[in-house]
Enzyme design. Structure first.
Site, PDB file in Angstrom:
ATOM      1  N   HIS A   7       1.080 -61.669  -4.642  1.00  0.00           N
ATOM      2  CA  HIS A   7       2.429 -61.402  -4.147  1.00  0.00           C
ATOM      3  C   HIS A   7       3.237 -60.804  -5.292  1.00  0.00           C
ATOM      4  O   HIS A   7       2.932 -61.025  -6.456  1.00  0.00           O
ATOM      5  CB  HIS A   7       3.063 -62.680  -3.614  1.00  0.00           C
ATOM      6  CG  HIS A   7       2.462 -63.144  -2.327  1.00  0.00           C
ATOM      7  ND1 HIS A   7       3.203 -63.605  -1.268  1.00  0.00           N
ATOM      8  CD2 HIS A   7       1.171 -63.221  -1.916  1.00  0.00           C
ATOM      9  CE1 HIS A   7       2.408 -63.937  -0.264  1.00  0.00           C
ATOM     10  NE2 HIS A   7       1.176 -63.722  -0.645  1.00  0.00           N
ATOM     11  N   CYS A  47       5.752 -65.837   0.569  1.00  0.00           N
ATOM     12  CA  CYS A  47       5.745 -67.289   0.760  1.00  0.00           C
ATOM     13  C   CYS A  47       7.158 -67.792   1.015  1.00  0.00           C
ATOM     14  O   CYS A  47       8.065 -67.532   0.210  1.00  0.00           O
ATOM     15  CB  CYS A  47       5.163 -67.969  -0.480  1.00  0.00           C
ATOM     16  SG  CYS A  47       5.189 -69.770  -0.403  1.00  0.00           S
TER      17      CYS A  47
END
Length: 299
Positions: free
Chosen positions: A209, A240
């Protein structure tokens, strides 16, 4: 150190990318997204997730989406399943590849599924057994490999243990995920080396990410170690929900541009992928999260 001559991109936008979208995405748009991605040359597209609609309402239409997509020969369409019920639902609509998900962080496991790492792995045993009997391929995910929103640092030994366990249970590939995007190249390289000492490199993938803007650098560091499978999401969608400032998965377009610049074959039509990313961003009511996607849109 040299990079691999070819890299397989695992496109996770339709599942990992969309699952945290606040606004409900139409089933028809999900189907069109997957069909558009299939036309770009991608060979692995994570289509959806057969989790409880109560927990992930965005993917409550998993069966409808999977039934409606046009599955191209030579393209894999894995889906995430959390348990036997999810496995049964997936198999009922013809799923041939599944993915299971475990965290390397004890705190993450305790907070999210109220189970220890070992307990969470034990839950996969019946799913793995059924998949083996049915000839269904299983991919494994290990999350929080470089940091956890609850416990901070995650011991490398825990990452290695979970990755090895998934591989030994029968996962043909294990994806190592920096769930909150806190990793840096030095740490990413060290993590991959530690896991590769226990799990063969050809069975490993990386999943970054881009919360702190480090994803491409981390991927390059791991490519130099020999990894040849990278997860990414078109338009950089996802992220997330527990990570401070989370900006989403690394954009597939940006990864492919970097790989092509390194002389690495992906088999992907980058302009078509970028076009798909802009189409998706428009459907979501925002700009694409891909810098390459924005650049290629300029006249």
């Amino acid at each position: 150190m040299s990079t691999p001559p070819a890299v397989r991109i695992v496109e996770v936008g339709p599942r990992d990318g969309l699952q945290n979208e606040k606004t409900q995405v139409a089933t028809a748009d999900k189907v069109e997204l997957i069909d558009r991605l299939s036309a770009t040359g991608l060979r692995s597209i994570e289509a959806t997730s057969f989790v409880s609609p109560k927990w992930v309402p965005q993917l409550a239409d998993a069966a409808e989406v999977f039934t409606a997509i046009t599955r191209r020969p030579g393209v894999g369409y894995p889906v995430l399943v959390p348990n036997e019920q999810g496995y049964e639902r997936a198999r009922a609509v013809g799923v041939e590849e599944i993915a299971v998900f475990a965290a390397a962080s004890e705190a993450f496991n305790r907070t999210n599924i109220n189970a220890s790492i070992d307990e969470s792995l034990a839950r996969f045993a019946p799913v793995m057994a059924r998949a083996r009997a049915d000839g269904v391929k299983v991919r494994g995910y290990v999350s929080t490999v470089l940091g956890c929103p609850y416990q901070g640092e995650v011991p490398l030994d825990d990452v290695v243990r979970v990755a090895r366990a998934l591989h030994e249970m029968g996962c043909y590939e294990v994806s190592l995920g920096d769930t909150i995007g806190v990793g840096t190249p030095h740490k990413a390289r060290a993590m991959l080396r530690a896991v590769a000492a226990q799990v063969p490199m050809p069975a490993l993938a990386v999943h970054f990410h881009d919360t702190y803007g480090q994803a491409l650098s981390n991927i390059l560091a791991c490519l130099e170690e020999g990894v040849a499978v990278v997860d990414s999401a078109v338009a950089g969608v996802g992220g997330c929900p527990y990570a401070r400032g989370a900006s989403g998965n690394v954009a597939s377009e940006d990864v492919v541009y970097m790989l092509h610049g390194l002389g690495i074959d992906t088999g992907i039509d980058l302009p078509l992928l970028a076009q798909t990313g802009r189409w998706l961003a428009e459907r979501l009511g925002r700009d694409t999260g891909s810098k390459v996607g924005k650049a290629l849109a300029q006249p």
